[in-house]
Design a protein around this motif. Structure first.
Motif, PDB file in Angstrom:
ATOM      1  N   MET A   1      -9.437   5.213  -1.337  1.00  0.00           N
ATOM      2  CA  MET A   1      -8.828   4.003  -1.233  1.00  0.00           C
ATOM      3  C   MET A   1      -7.951   3.979  -0.634  1.00  0.00           C
ATOM      4  SD  MET A   1     -10.820   1.314   0.513  1.00  0.00           S
ATOM      5  CE  MET A   1     -12.758   1.513  -0.794  1.00  0.00           C
ATOM      6  N   ILE A   2      -7.274   3.290   0.262  1.00  0.00           N
ATOM      7  CA  ILE A   2      -6.093   2.265   0.889  1.00  0.00           C
ATOM      8  C   ILE A   2      -5.825   1.631   0.678  1.00  0.00           C
ATOM      9  CG2 ILE A   2      -3.953   2.956   2.661  1.00  0.00           C
ATOM     10  CD1 ILE A   2      -5.758   4.950   4.306  1.00  0.00           C
ATOM     11  N   ARG A   3      -4.964   1.355  -0.216  1.00  0.00           N
ATOM     12  CA  ARG A   3      -4.119   0.073  -0.770  1.00  0.00           C
ATOM     13  C   ARG A   3      -3.222  -0.682   0.113  1.00  0.00           C
ATOM     14  NH1 ARG A   3      -2.770  -0.961  -5.124  1.00  0.00           N
ATOM     15  NH2 ARG A   3      -4.035  -2.304  -6.495  1.00  0.00           N
ATOM     16  N   ILE A   4      -3.739  -1.711   0.497  1.00  0.00           N
ATOM     17  CA  ILE A   4      -2.680  -2.455   1.802  1.00  0.00           C
ATOM     18  C   ILE A   4      -2.158  -3.869   1.122  1.00  0.00           C
ATOM     19  CG2 ILE A   4      -2.486  -3.024   3.636  1.00  0.00           C
ATOM     20  CD1 ILE A   4      -4.657  -1.339   4.296  1.00  0.00           C
ATOM     21  N   LEU A   5      -0.799  -3.681   1.369  1.00  0.00           N
ATOM     22  CA  LEU A   5      -0.208  -5.534   1.179  1.00  0.00           C
ATOM     23  C   LEU A   5      -0.330  -5.701   2.534  1.00  0.00           C
ATOM     24  CD1 LEU A   5       1.873  -7.348  -0.326  1.00  0.00           C
ATOM     25  CD2 LEU A   5       3.330  -4.785   0.161  1.00  0.00           C
ATOM     26  N   LEU A   6       0.101  -6.359   2.619  1.00  0.00           N
ATOM     27  CA  LEU A   6       0.074  -7.655   4.038  1.00  0.00           C
ATOM     28  C   LEU A   6       1.523  -8.292   4.296  1.00  0.00           C
ATOM     29  CD1 LEU A   6      -3.408  -8.812   5.339  1.00  0.00           C
ATOM     30  CD2 LEU A   6      -1.240  -6.837   5.988  1.00  0.00           C
ATOM     31  N   ALA A   7       3.104  -8.091   5.463  1.00  0.00           N
ATOM     32  CA  ALA A   7       3.540  -9.419   4.747  1.00  0.00           C
ATOM     33  C   ALA A   7       4.337  -9.650   6.606  1.00  0.00           C
ATOM     34  CB  ALA A   7       5.237  -8.659   3.797  1.00  0.00           C
ATOM     35  N   ASP A   8       3.666 -10.781   6.121  1.00  0.00           N
ATOM     36  CA  ASP A   8       3.702 -11.859   7.287  1.00  0.00           C
ATOM     37  C   ASP A   8       3.172 -12.976   7.006  1.00  0.00           C
ATOM     38  OD1 ASP A   8       3.341 -12.841  10.025  1.00  0.00           O
ATOM     39  OD2 ASP A   8       3.265 -10.917  10.872  1.00  0.00           O
ATOM     40  N   ASP A   9       4.807 -14.253   7.674  1.00  0.00           N
ATOM     41  CA  ASP A   9       5.264 -14.936   7.544  1.00  0.00           C
ATOM     42  C   ASP A   9       4.141 -16.004   7.980  1.00  0.00           C
ATOM     43  OD1 ASP A   9       6.433 -15.018   9.716  1.00  0.00           O
ATOM     44  OD2 ASP A   9       8.251 -16.456   9.930  1.00  0.00           O
ATOM     45  N   VAL A  30      -4.846  -5.583  -0.409  1.00  0.00           N
ATOM     46  CA  VAL A  30      -4.818  -5.322  -2.372  1.00  0.00           C
ATOM     47  C   VAL A  30      -3.677  -7.358  -2.279  1.00  0.00           C
ATOM     48  CG1 VAL A  30      -5.521  -3.288  -3.238  1.00  0.00           C
ATOM     49  CG2 VAL A  30      -2.450  -4.258  -2.618  1.00  0.00           C
ATOM     50  N   ALA A  31      -3.002  -7.662  -1.333  1.00  0.00           N
ATOM     51  CA  ALA A  31      -1.848  -8.717  -1.408  1.00  0.00           C
ATOM     52  C   ALA A  31      -1.311  -8.915  -0.557  1.00  0.00           C
ATOM     53  CB  ALA A  31      -1.043  -8.025  -2.752  1.00  0.00           C
ATOM     54  N   GLU A  32      -1.066 -10.349   0.189  1.00  0.00           N
ATOM     55  CA  GLU A  32      -0.268 -10.723   1.039  1.00  0.00           C
ATOM     56  C   GLU A  32       0.499 -11.951   0.761  1.00  0.00           C
ATOM     57  OE1 GLU A  32      -2.580 -13.542   3.487  1.00  0.00           O
ATOM     58  OE2 GLU A  32      -4.508 -12.715   1.991  1.00  0.00           O
ATOM     59  N   CYS A  33       1.812 -11.961   1.378  1.00  0.00           N
ATOM     60  CA  CYS A  33       2.613 -12.817   1.273  1.00  0.00           C
ATOM     61  C   CYS A  33       3.467 -13.717   2.993  1.00  0.00           C
ATOM     62  CB  CYS A  33       3.347 -12.294   0.675  1.00  0.00           C
ATOM     63  SG  CYS A  33       4.629 -11.078   0.712  1.00  0.00           S
ATOM     64  N   GLY A  34       4.267 -13.914   2.906  1.00  0.00           N
ATOM     65  CA  GLY A  34       4.672 -14.429   3.734  1.00  0.00           C
ATOM     66  C   GLY A  34       6.628 -14.765   4.143  1.00  0.00           C
ATOM     67  N   THR A  35       7.068 -14.059   2.863  1.00  0.00           N
ATOM     68  CA  THR A  35       8.704 -13.713   2.357  1.00  0.00           C
ATOM     69  C   THR A  35       9.581 -11.931   1.839  1.00  0.00           C
ATOM     70  OG1 THR A  35       8.206 -14.156   0.351  1.00  0.00           O
ATOM     71  CG2 THR A  35       8.413 -16.705   1.861  1.00  0.00           C
ATOM     72  N   HIS A  47       1.673  -1.897  -6.327  1.00  0.00           N
ATOM     73  CA  HIS A  47       2.483  -0.472  -6.075  1.00  0.00           C
ATOM     74  C   HIS A  47       1.262  -0.193  -4.539  1.00  0.00           C
ATOM     75  CE1 HIS A  47       4.324   0.395  -9.330  1.00  0.00           C
ATOM     76  NE2 HIS A  47       3.882  -0.379 -10.089  1.00  0.00           N
ATOM     77  N   PRO A  48       0.853  -0.606  -3.778  1.00  0.00           N
ATOM     78  CA  PRO A  48      -0.065  -0.486  -2.377  1.00  0.00           C
ATOM     79  C   PRO A  48       0.815   0.593  -2.118  1.00  0.00           C
ATOM     80  CG  PRO A  48       2.087  -2.288  -2.134  1.00  0.00           C
ATOM     81  CD  PRO A  48       2.350  -1.980  -3.870  1.00  0.00           C
ATOM     82  N   ASP A  49       0.040   1.295  -0.712  1.00  0.00           N
ATOM     83  CA  ASP A  49      -0.184   2.694  -1.182  1.00  0.00           C
ATOM     84  C   ASP A  49       0.547   2.538   0.309  1.00  0.00           C
ATOM     85  OD1 ASP A  49      -1.577   4.722  -2.215  1.00  0.00           O
ATOM     86  OD2 ASP A  49      -3.493   3.391  -1.637  1.00  0.00           O
ATOM     87  N   VAL A  50       0.402   1.409   0.819  1.00  0.00           N
ATOM     88  CA  VAL A  50       1.302   1.438   2.532  1.00  0.00           C
ATOM     89  C   VAL A  50       0.951  -0.601   2.672  1.00  0.00           C
ATOM     90  CG1 VAL A  50       0.695   1.075   5.129  1.00  0.00           C
ATOM     91  CG2 VAL A  50      -0.352   2.993   3.820  1.00  0.00           C
ATOM     92  N   THR A  78       4.683   3.966  -2.335  1.00  0.00           N
ATOM     93  CA  THR A  78       4.255   3.309  -1.536  1.00  0.00           C
ATOM     94  C   THR A  78       5.405   3.824   0.427  1.00  0.00           C
ATOM     95  OG1 THR A  78       4.018   1.537  -2.903  1.00  0.00           O
ATOM     96  CG2 THR A  78       4.310   1.376  -0.200  1.00  0.00           C
ATOM     97  N   ARG A  79       4.726   3.239   1.146  1.00  0.00           N
ATOM     98  CA  ARG A  79       4.840   3.464   2.839  1.00  0.00           C
ATOM     99  C   ARG A  79       5.290   2.716   3.195  1.00  0.00           C
ATOM    100  NH1 ARG A  79       5.336   9.414   3.963  1.00  0.00           N
ATOM    101  NH2 ARG A  79       5.403   8.992   5.761  1.00  0.00           N
ATOM    102  N   VAL A  80       5.533   1.728   4.387  1.00  0.00           N
ATOM    103  CA  VAL A  80       5.941   0.695   4.701  1.00  0.00           C
ATOM    104  C   VAL A  80       6.338   1.213   6.908  1.00  0.00           C
ATOM    105  CG1 VAL A  80       7.642  -0.921   5.866  1.00  0.00           C
ATOM    106  CG2 VAL A  80       7.842  -0.567   2.884  1.00  0.00           C
ATOM    107  N   ILE A  81       5.300   0.411   6.654  1.00  0.00           N
ATOM    108  CA  ILE A  81       5.055   0.498   8.567  1.00  0.00           C
ATOM    109  C   ILE A  81       5.455  -1.123   9.271  1.00  0.00           C
ATOM    110  CG2 ILE A  81       3.720  -0.009  10.724  1.00  0.00           C
ATOM    111  CD1 ILE A  81       1.264   1.860   9.896  1.00  0.00           C
TER     112      ILE A  81
END
Length: 222
Positions: A1-9, A30-35, A47-50, A78-81
């Protein structure tokens, strides 16, 4: 399973990405945020994968958040796009320097976004040849560019130098294999060994090194 963090305001954009990604059987948001600050904190917690990272956010932008995540020893997995509305060369170059493994504009087709997450999760870099040449042409013209005799290259074999040059030109493993008349697996092995020898985290950083060392220069093609 690819665990993903979303970061966008922008809440609506996050909702759209979350719906798209969560529908895939091999992905989970697994998580999201705006800052930017929250992105770093949540990355340390989950500790997301992406991490899908917007550039323009309050309280620390996406580039600074990426730098902090890439510098954290406990986030080595963790890798970032980078995601942005504007395909500006200075943003792409800074994203690569910050340690991002991929760069996408927000109007990317859904299938391309999903492919990007999988490609980056598998350890590759999402840099097309056209984007790579634009980014690295800019990086190579900066005063930090080293001479072609960069001592870092003394640690690799002649064949590995050939592979690194092709990586710098934006070729993937299959294309490198075709160019050098080797198998894709052999090409992948060469790339992995180069990263190990040069203490480079991922393929995107190899591209930067190829240009900064002078092994590849704007307009060159082997």
């Amino acid at each position: 399973m690819i665990r993903i963090l979303l970061a966008d305001d922008q809440t609506l954009i996050r909702a759209g990405f979350r719906a798209l990604l969560s529908a895939e059987p091999d992905m989970a948001v697994v998580a999201e945020c705006g800052t930017g600050r929250d992105a770093v904190q949540l990355a340390r917690l989950e500790h997301p994968d992406v991490a899908l990272m917007d550039i323009r956010m309050p309280d620390g932008d996406g580039l600074e958040a990426t730098r902090q995540i890439m510098a954290a020893k406990d986030l080595a997995g963790t890798r970032v796009i980078i995601l942005t509305t504007f395909e500006l060369d200075e943003y792409i170059a800074e994203a690569v320097r910050a340690g991002a493994a991929g760069f996408l504009v927000k109007d990317t087709e859904p299938e391309e976004l999903l492919r990007a997450v999988r490609v980056v999760h598998d350890g590759d870099a999402l840099l097309s040849p056209s984007v790579t040449r634009r980014i690295m042409a800019q990086l190579a013209m900066q005063p930090t560019a080293a001479a072609p005799s960069d001592v870092r290259l003394e640690q690799i074999t002649e064949r590995e130098r050939e592979v690194l040059q092709l990586v710098g030109e934006g070729l993937n493993n299959a294309e490198i294999a075709q160019r050098l008349f080797i198998t894709p697996l052999t090409a992948k092995t060469h790339v992995s060994r180069i990263m190990t020898k040069l203490l480079v985290r991922d393929r995107a950083q190899l591209v930067v090194l190829a240009y900064e060392s002078g092994l590849v220069r704007p307009g060159w093609s082997s």
